[in-house]
Design an enzyme around this catalytic site. Structure first.
Site, PDB file in Angstrom:
ATOM      1  N   LYS A  30      -3.515  17.346 -16.707  1.00 17.03           N
ATOM      2  CA  LYS A  30      -4.038  17.617 -18.088  1.00 17.03           C
ATOM      3  C   LYS A  30      -5.037  16.706 -18.624  1.00 17.03           C
ATOM      4  O   LYS A  30      -4.851  15.515 -18.239  1.00 17.03           O
ATOM      5  CB  LYS A  30      -2.914  17.935 -18.978  1.00 17.03           C
ATOM      6  CG  LYS A  30      -3.328  19.187 -20.245  1.00 17.03           C
ATOM      7  CD  LYS A  30      -3.684  20.031 -19.698  1.00 17.03           C
ATOM      8  CE  LYS A  30      -3.012  21.366 -20.533  1.00 17.03           C
ATOM      9  NZ  LYS A  30      -2.583  22.359 -19.872  1.00 17.03           N
ATOM     10  N   GLY A  60      -1.119  33.120 -33.175  1.00 16.03           N
ATOM     11  CA  GLY A  60      -2.294  32.516 -32.401  1.00 16.03           C
ATOM     12  C   GLY A  60      -3.153  33.793 -31.860  1.00 16.03           C
ATOM     13  O   GLY A  60      -2.619  34.492 -31.441  1.00 16.03           O
ATOM     14  N   GLY A  73      -3.560  34.625 -26.744  1.00 22.21           N
ATOM     15  CA  GLY A  73      -3.023  35.707 -27.907  1.00 22.21           C
ATOM     16  C   GLY A  73      -3.740  36.996 -27.841  1.00 22.21           C
ATOM     17  O   GLY A  73      -3.210  38.094 -27.893  1.00 22.21           O
ATOM     18  N   TYR A  74      -5.128  36.752 -27.785  1.00 21.91           N
ATOM     19  CA  TYR A  74      -5.696  38.041 -27.773  1.00 21.91           C
ATOM     20  C   TYR A  74      -5.348  39.250 -26.593  1.00 21.91           C
ATOM     21  O   TYR A  74      -5.027  40.229 -26.725  1.00 21.91           O
ATOM     22  CB  TYR A  74      -7.496  37.856 -28.058  1.00 21.91           C
ATOM     23  CG  TYR A  74      -8.090  39.422 -27.888  1.00 21.91           C
ATOM     24  CD1 TYR A  74      -8.023  40.100 -28.799  1.00 21.91           C
ATOM     25  CD2 TYR A  74      -8.691  39.416 -26.600  1.00 21.91           C
ATOM     26  CE1 TYR A  74      -8.628  41.616 -28.622  1.00 21.91           C
ATOM     27  CE2 TYR A  74      -9.071  40.660 -26.529  1.00 21.91           C
ATOM     28  CZ  TYR A  74      -9.184  41.760 -27.427  1.00 21.91           C
ATOM     29  OH  TYR A  74      -9.799  42.970 -27.074  1.00 21.91           O
ATOM     30  N   GLY A  96      -6.342  33.039 -30.093  1.00 20.85           N
ATOM     31  CA  GLY A  96      -7.443  32.595 -29.163  1.00 20.85           C
ATOM     32  C   GLY A  96      -7.552  33.626 -28.008  1.00 20.85           C
ATOM     33  O   GLY A  96      -6.834  34.590 -27.888  1.00 20.85           O
ATOM     34  N   ASN A  97      -7.904  33.111 -26.898  1.00 23.78           N
ATOM     35  CA  ASN A  97      -8.003  33.865 -25.651  1.00 23.78           C
ATOM     36  C   ASN A  97      -6.622  34.514 -25.272  1.00 23.78           C
ATOM     37  O   ASN A  97      -6.558  35.589 -24.769  1.00 23.78           O
ATOM     38  CB  ASN A  97      -8.403  33.132 -24.369  1.00 23.78           C
ATOM     39  CG  ASN A  97      -8.663  33.576 -23.317  1.00 23.78           C
ATOM     40  OD1 ASN A  97      -7.817  33.667 -22.539  1.00 23.78           O
ATOM     41  ND2 ASN A  97      -9.719  34.480 -22.911  1.00 23.78           N
TER      42      ASN A  97
END
Ligand code: GLU
Length: 434
Positions: A110, A229, A234-235, A231-232
């Protein structure tokens, strides 16, 4: 303060205690576990960016390569003001387990930069991305370490990084390096990205939810969901959950949360956000806007009485302070490390089923694997093929977890870790690398 790296060690120690009895050579097993407690290598530096004002600003940057027994190091790069070295170390450890869970041939890594990217202009963001790629260029490659997006990093950022990596390598080795685009995943489609990568993490989480719902005999229309959330991840999770007929009663972003028992349509909430509103603060005028209901706080959202709670933002949001107040039947961890080990114990005692991050959000890296495979082949797959292979790997990983959970009467997290850690230890033993 919760130290995510210490948390990741606690999780490893807990599962090692159970796994240990399966090994004849206990000393060898202990040695492997000891090695897995810290990353193989941490690349650390300061990157400098000339800002639009003309001033040069320094940012602290990291890349942690945890373990590469199963294959090249793999994992995203995070741009966030709260990044710490310990966080990046923990996230790289979780990547090792995540890749092991779905059986893809990678280790874990990471990266992170301490920066609030929302405060940067587009050209500053590009310079920062390029500077980071330059810093890690000697340590990455298709067979060495393959970075990808994570919190606040996008396909565009990967494109800049590919370009900078290629240029840096060209300068250094005076010749073209082989297959630079296979060095990053999560790229835009035009630059060797994979169809289906965008929605992969949320969709993978949805496949896990579907299998779990079958086991728990939950039907979509009678199942309520709250997602922290937007963002990508969660959406896209919200998108598939809504499409399947589940009732989304709570949504949040970093600025606020909303509760509506009648149900929220994520696409309409997104349209509202895109028109300049935030969740819970609608002034968009979008027809049929769904961003309406009772305004609540982010912490109230976590404590809603729902069937499924999906934390899809950052670490440590479910902790010793609020774990007792979690009323969801299931916590589906779409973020990395949203539940601290102390909270995990409390939830287990309260019979909350926690589907761990390394399983629930492994869809993203799984399609990253497909992207890398396509780049190496130079042959691109149709979306249906990508998505059906994703479903196959997610379902298999779920069934492996469920079988171990039932057989050993342990939590879903312990069951997932049992198969993930065992595989990595066995590979290390096979290699004779310990
Ligand atoms: N950042 C994502 C994760 O935490 C994706 C990593 C990847 O695709 O390599 O799983």
């Amino acid at each position: 303060m919760n130290n995510p790296h210490k948390n990741s060690i606690k999780q490893l120690e807990k599962v090692a205690e159970i796994l240990r009895e399966q090994y004849d050579d206990k000393q060898l097993f202990d040695k492997a576990v000891e090695k897995l407690k810290s990353p193989d290598r941490i690349i650390e530096g300061t990157i400098r960016v000339k800002m639009d004002s003309g001033k040069t600003v320094a940012f602290k940057a990291f890349r942690s390569q945890h373990n590469n027994a199963a294959g090249p190091y793999k994992g995203g790069i995070r741009f966030h003001q709260d990044v710490t070295k310990e966080e990046v170390m923990a996230l790289s450890t979780w990547m090792t387990w995540k890749c092991s869970v779905t059986g893809i041939p990678y280790g874990g890594a990471k990266g992170g930069v301490i920066v609030d990217p929302k405060k940067l202009s587009m050209s500053e963001l590009e310079k920062l991305s390029r500077a980071y790629a330059k810093m890690i260029a000697p340590y990455i490659g298709p067979w060495m370490d393959v970075p990808a997006p994570d919190v606040n990093t996008t396909g565009q950022i990967m494109a800049w990084m590919v370009d900078e990596y290629e240029k840096t390598a060209l300068k250094r080795y005076k010749t073209y390096i082989e297959n630079p685009i296979a060095t990053f995943t999560g790229k835009p489609l035009l630059l060797g990205g994979s169809k289906g990568r965008m929605e992969a993490t949320g969709l993978g989480g949805f496949h896990i939810l579907e299998q779990l719902a079958k086991k728990l005999k939950m039907t979509p229309k009678n199942t309520t969901v709250a997602i922290q959330g937007f963002g990508n991840v969660g959406y896209w999770f919200a998108y598939y959950v809504y499409k399947a007929g589940y009732k989304i009663v709570g949504l949040s972003d970093s600025k606020g949360a909303i509760y509506n028992l009648k149900g929220l349509d994520p696409q309409k909430v997104l349209a509202c956000k895109q028109a300049g509103s935030t969740i819970g603060n609608c002034s968009c005028g979008v027809k049929g806007c769904s961003n309406k209901g009772t305004k609540i706080t982010n912490s109230q959202l976590l404590e809603l009485k729902v069937d499924i709670l999906a934390p899809a933002a950052l670490e440590n949001v479910i902790n010793a302070q609020n774990a007792k107040s979690i009323k969801a039947k299931v916590v589906l961890e779409l973020a990395n490390g949203p539940t601290t080990p102390e909270a995990d114990e409390i939830l287990f005692k309260n019979k909350v089923i926690v589907i761990p991050d390394i399983l629930a959000n492994s869809g993203g890296v799984t399609v990253s694997y497909f992207e890398w495979a396509q780049n190496l082949q130079g042959y691109y797959w149709e979306k249906d093929l990508v998505l059906s292979r994703l479903k196959g790997l997610m379902d298999d990983a779920f069934f492996r977890m469920w079988q171990l959970k039932t057989q050993h009467k342990v939590s879903a997290r312990i069951a997932t870790y049992m198969s993930a850690v065992k595989k990595v230890v066995d590979i290390m033993i096979l290699r004779g690398s310990i």
